[in-house]
Motif scaffolding. Structure first.
Motif, PDB file in Angstrom:
ATOM      1  N   LEU A 163       0.842  -1.190   0.000  1.00  0.00           N
ATOM      2  CA  LEU A 163       0.000   0.000   0.000  1.00  0.00           C
ATOM      3  C   LEU A 163       0.879   1.242   0.000  1.00  0.00           C
ATOM      4  N   LEU A 164       0.539   2.189  -0.837  1.00  0.00           N
ATOM      5  CA  LEU A 164       1.336   3.401  -0.952  1.00  0.00           C
ATOM      6  C   LEU A 164       1.138   4.310   0.260  1.00  0.00           C
ATOM      7  N   GLU A 165       2.207   4.970   0.648  1.00  0.00           N
ATOM      8  CA  GLU A 165       2.163   5.909   1.767  1.00  0.00           C
ATOM      9  C   GLU A 165       2.932   7.173   1.392  1.00  0.00           C
TER      10      GLU A 165
ATOM     11  N   LYS B  41       2.584  11.088  -5.270  1.00  0.00           N
ATOM     12  CA  LYS B  41       3.049  10.986  -6.657  1.00  0.00           C
ATOM     13  C   LYS B  41       2.052  10.204  -7.512  1.00  0.00           C
ATOM     14  N   TRP B  42       1.508   9.099  -6.945  1.00  0.00           N
ATOM     15  CA  TRP B  42       0.536   8.317  -7.712  1.00  0.00           C
ATOM     16  C   TRP B  42      -0.673   9.169  -8.070  1.00  0.00           C
ATOM     17  N   ILE B  43      -1.178   9.942  -7.113  1.00  0.00           N
ATOM     18  CA  ILE B  43      -2.348  10.795  -7.354  1.00  0.00           C
ATOM     19  C   ILE B  43      -2.052  11.823  -8.446  1.00  0.00           C
ATOM     20  N   ARG B  44      -0.895  12.489  -8.329  1.00  0.00           N
ATOM     21  CA  ARG B  44      -0.555  13.509  -9.320  1.00  0.00           C
ATOM     22  C   ARG B  44      -0.347  12.887 -10.698  1.00  0.00           C
ATOM     23  N   ASP B  45       0.339  11.738 -10.745  1.00  0.00           N
ATOM     24  CA  ASP B  45       0.578  11.074 -12.035  1.00  0.00           C
ATOM     25  C   ASP B  45      -0.730  10.637 -12.684  1.00  0.00           C
ATOM     26  N   TYR B  46      -1.647  10.086 -11.887  1.00  0.00           N
ATOM     27  CA  TYR B  46      -2.925   9.636 -12.451  1.00  0.00           C
ATOM     28  C   TYR B  46      -3.701  10.823 -13.027  1.00  0.00           C
TER      29      TYR B  46
ATOM     30  N   SER C  63      -1.657  21.081  -4.655  1.00  0.00           N
ATOM     31  CA  SER C  63      -1.078  20.257  -3.587  1.00  0.00           C
ATOM     32  C   SER C  63      -2.025  20.137  -2.401  1.00  0.00           C
ATOM     33  N   SER C  64      -2.734  21.221  -2.083  1.00  0.00           N
ATOM     34  CA  SER C  64      -3.672  21.188  -0.958  1.00  0.00           C
ATOM     35  C   SER C  64      -4.817  20.216  -1.226  1.00  0.00           C
ATOM     36  N   ALA C  65      -5.216  20.097  -2.496  1.00  0.00           N
ATOM     37  CA  ALA C  65      -6.279  19.157  -2.866  1.00  0.00           C
ATOM     38  C   ALA C  65      -5.803  17.722  -2.714  1.00  0.00           C
ATOM     39  N   ILE C  66      -4.540  17.460  -3.051  1.00  0.00           N
ATOM     40  CA  ILE C  66      -3.976  16.124  -2.874  1.00  0.00           C
ATOM     41  C   ILE C  66      -3.990  15.734  -1.399  1.00  0.00           C
ATOM     42  N   GLU C  67      -3.586  16.658  -0.550  1.00  0.00           N
ATOM     43  CA  GLU C  67      -3.557  16.371   0.889  1.00  0.00           C
ATOM     44  C   GLU C  67      -4.963  16.065   1.421  1.00  0.00           C
ATOM     45  N   LYS C  68      -5.955  16.797   0.910  1.00  0.00           N
ATOM     46  CA  LYS C  68      -7.335  16.569   1.351  1.00  0.00           C
ATOM     47  C   LYS C  68      -7.846  15.220   0.860  1.00  0.00           C
ATOM     48  N   LEU C  69      -7.479  14.846  -0.359  1.00  0.00           N
ATOM     49  CA  LEU C  69      -7.870  13.541  -0.888  1.00  0.00           C
ATOM     50  C   LEU C  69      -7.322  12.418  -0.010  1.00  0.00           C
TER      51      LEU C  69
END
Length: 306
Positions: free
Chosen positions: A127-129, A135-140, A150-156
């Motif tokens: 499992l990714l941490e 990185k996986w979220i941004r790449d997808y 970046s703030s949206a990634i943290e909230k996700l």
């Protein structure tokens, strides 16, 4: 050739499995023979397929691909027979044959596991941490031609954690709303992982209360919830129950409230029941995503069969 795909992150391992199958099919200039078997359902078929391949010489360099899922769930005697066959016939050296073993079992590190880890092309999907998950979220999102703050990634991550099945569904939903995902979009459209109604639905499943389970499911739909979202939430909580059943409490990386509710719910399920339900739901998910079943009807049928 032998390939072994293993680990808790079933999204990435399934994705890798799909890529390998597509690559083998595309690269095959001759006949392509593809078989897919679930070890939980077709134990005898596994052995027979491997035996036939081991004893058949192709005159036309036919490429053979067998995918065997959940092999570590097969009875020990069956695993031993397959292991003996693999060892005696040196299938890993056959250039025209590829056998892919896929499993998400976490604790079955037995002789078969060690053999595959040594002889097969081995890939473990943990499992990714942390930064890997970011990185996986941004790449997808980049692959989908979108953008994200970046703030949206943290909230996700805060709302969903590292469940990539649900993460993908939520990101797809966000990209349909806006091609540039911002914090406000996530706060508006993504619900946190703690969903009290899902706990209530799991309770109904544990008590085999079909009528209540169906009622709660339909209530979710009436409130506008997506069927895949409902499925992802049920699967998420079932994974939590499996974790609580198999992991010391001090090692669980879950929200305290989730741990508390899970400890209450897990008493209503045996280990085998949890694994069976989890497998059924993952099958529904796969068949629905490949257009082989209607997810709404499949979930209703599943709940009525409790």
């Amino acid at each position: 050739m032998l390939i072994f795909l293993y680990g808790q992150d079933t999204y990435r391992s399934r994705d890798e499995l799909k890529k390998i199958i597509e690559e083998r099919e595309k690269a095959s200039l001759n006949w392509f023979n593809f078989v897919r078997i679930d070890a939980k359902e077709n134990e005898l078929e596994i052995f027979e397929q491997i035996r036939q391949i081991a004893n058949t010489v192709s005159m036309f360099n036919e490429q053979k691909l067998i995918v065997i899922e959940s092999i570590l769930s097969a009875p020990e005697e069956m695993q031993k027979n397959i292991l003996d066959l693999l060892r005696n016939k040196n299938i890993e050296k056959d250039p025209n044959t590829t056998i892919i073993f896929w499993t998400d079992e976490k604790d079955a590190k037995n002789e078969f596991f060690e053999y595959l880890k040594t002889k097969a092309k081995f890939q473990e999907f943990k499992l990714l941490e942390g930064n890997q998950l970011r990185k996986w979220i941004r790449d997808y999102i980049n692959e989908q031609k979108g953008r994200v703050d970046s703030s949206a990634i943290e909230k996700l991550i805060e709302c969903i954690g590292n469940d990539l099945w649900r993460m993908k569904n939520e990101i797809d939903k966000l990209l349909n709303y806006s091609n540039a995902i911002k914090l406000n979009d996530v706060e508006l459209l993504v619900k946190p992982e703690i969903d009290l109604n899902i706990f209530e639905l799991i309770d109904a499943m544990g008590y085999k209360n079909k009528a209540k389970a169906l009622k709660l499911f339909n209530q979710h739909l009436e409130r506008g919830a997506d069927e895949f979202y409902i499925l992802s939430m049920i699967v998420y909580q079932l994974r939590n129950l499996l974790l609580v059943k198999s992991t010391p409490i001090t090692k669980l990386k879950l929200h305290p409230f989730v741990i508390k509710k899970s400890l209450q719910q897990v008493r209503n399920f045996t280990w085998d029941e949890l694994k069976k339900i989890y497998y059924q739901l993952m099958t529904i998910d796969l068949r629905a995503k490949t257009g082989k079943t209607d997810i709404n009807s499949a979930l209703e049928l599943f709940l009525t069969s409790l």
